[in-house]
Design an enzyme around this catalytic site. Structure first.
Site, PDB file in Angstrom:
ATOM      1  N   ASP A 192       0.835  -1.204   0.000  1.00 15.65           N
ATOM      2  CA  ASP A 192       0.000   0.000   0.000  1.00 15.65           C
ATOM      3  C   ASP A 192       0.870   1.254   0.000  1.00 15.65           C
ATOM      4  O   ASP A 192       0.605   2.216  -0.737  1.00 15.65           O
ATOM      5  CB  ASP A 192      -0.921  -0.016   1.222  1.00 15.65           C
ATOM      6  N   ASP A 232      -6.592  -6.598  -1.457  1.00 13.23           N
ATOM      7  CA  ASP A 232      -5.509  -6.983  -0.550  1.00 13.23           C
ATOM      8  C   ASP A 232      -4.408  -7.730  -1.305  1.00 13.23           C
ATOM      9  O   ASP A 232      -3.216  -7.524  -1.049  1.00 13.23           O
ATOM     10  CB  ASP A 232      -6.049  -7.876   0.569  1.00 13.23           C
ATOM     11  N   GLU A 260      -2.127  -5.388  -3.323  1.00 16.97           N
ATOM     12  CA  GLU A 260      -1.161  -4.694  -2.460  1.00 16.97           C
ATOM     13  C   GLU A 260      -0.100  -5.653  -1.931  1.00 16.97           C
ATOM     14  O   GLU A 260       1.081  -5.274  -1.819  1.00 16.97           O
ATOM     15  CB  GLU A 260      -1.905  -4.021  -1.311  1.00 16.97           C
TER      16      GLU A 260
END
Length: 361
Positions: free
Chosen positions: A52, A130, A133
């Site tokens: 991220d 998710d 990232e």
């Protein structure tokens, strides 16, 4: 997903990065529910955190280079803080990241625990976001925060965001349904990346070749080229190729062309049956009238043989294909029928290649 079913080399090919430590790639696909059931196995949550951070760095740096410059010792931006925030939020939003993962079909490689399986987590966008990232995070750790490598991976993942489907998977499924061999992808060699047209600077943000907010996400005019991949199915003689800014984009584009070719071929066979070389031009015209293909274009040229006899050359060009089919004969009419037949045979999957590439308009 079982460890022996994990296809790390395919994933590396799609994301455009080869891991020095393959264990990091496996970790990027390991959910906490799986690690909870398998003591000693690390999950991807920390990798997701660093991914991220790196993703925001990539987007922010790309925007700073695109929209700003140093003027008299000061940084001047053509975008306000609010506009920059809006552009960045579009790139890193959940649906955008999830779509990129879905189009590449990467979520199927996730290691899931029983709770994730029971809750059907793969149906939602969060798990795909998710994963996006955590893949970037794994690259970050493996390359020691090498920005150029981070940039390449982010560009590769973003570059396929204008595809609506995973055409690689769709093509494989269709071939399997028909009892055909599995599609073969091969690298046709890299080309130098084309520079954006000067006017594109005011319309596009070049983050992995995807459009910015102000262009309403119109991708049609973006043409940077670096990779070229072709796809071939052994049951048919056709090859379909596509250039793209990244390997994944090129492979998806080639797969889409082949997938669409298969269904167009079905319609053609149903409409006119077999190829008649004496009436091929009429058959192509019939297909155009039925809306299966666009109207073919014919170009003639005349030359002479050693005895001074005329030789007619006719090229047939179809908008659906990238190449030109050219045939010669002493008769202008026959040369047209032969060129049309060659084009039609390619649409049938009976010809392997074109005579040449279409001229750029």
């Amino acid at each position: 997903m079982k460890l022996e079913e994990f296809d790390g080399s395919k994933i590396e090919s799609l994301i455009g990065y080869n891991f020095k430590n393959p264990g990091l790639l496996i970790q990027a696909f390991t959910r906490s529910s799986y690690s909870a059931e398998n003591p000693g196995v690390e999950n991807n949550e920390v990798l997701e955190f660093y991914g991220d951070v790196a993703l925001n760095l990539y987007v922010s740096r790309s925007m700073s280079e695109e929209f700003g410059k140093i003027n008299h010792g000061q940084y001047v931006s053509e975008k306000s803080e609010g506009e920059l925030s809006e552009i960045r939020s579009w790139y890193v939003n959940k649906k955008q990241l999830a779509k990129c993962i879905k189009v590449l079909g990467l979520e199927k490689y996730l290691f899931l625990g029983k709770s994730d399986i029971d809750n059907n987590v793969l149906e939602g966008d969060s798990v795909k976001e998710d994963l996006f990232e955590s893949i970037v995070g794994a690259v970050v750790i493996d390359c020691g925060w090498n920005y150029e490598k981070i940039k390449d991976v982010c560009q590769g993942l973003f570059s396929i965001s204008d595809f609506d489907e995973n055409y690689i998977a769709l093509l494989e499924e269709e071939c399997d349904k028909r009892g055909w061999s599995k599609p073969i992808f091969f690298d046709d060699g890299a080309m130098n990346r084309c520079m954006f047209e000067s006017q594109m600077r005011s319309n596009y943000l070049p983050l992995g070749c995807i459009g910015s907010m102000r262009s309403n996400f119109d991708f049609s005019n973006i043409t940077p080229v670096e990779e070229k991949f072709s796809v071939h199915v052994l049951n048919l003689r056709n090859f379909y190729s596509e250039y793209g800014s990244t390997k994944a984009r090129s492979m998806l584009g080639a797969a889409k062309k082949y997938y669409e070719f298969i269904f167009r071929r079905d319609k053609i066979k149903e409409a006119i049956g077999s190829v008649d070389e004496k009436l091929a031009a009429n058959q192509l015209n019939e297909l155009a009238q039925k809306g299966i293909i666009q109207v073919p274009k014919y170009v003639y040229s005349e030359s002479h043989d050693d005895n001074g006899n005329p030789v007619w050359s006719c090229s047939c060009e179809l908008n659906e294909l990238d190449g030109v089919f050219e045939k010669k004969d002493s008769s202008k009419k026959v040369s047209k029928q032969l060129a049309a037949a060659a084009a039609l045979k390619y649409l049938y999957g009976e010809e392997t290649s074109y005579n040449g590439q279409k001229e750029e308009k």
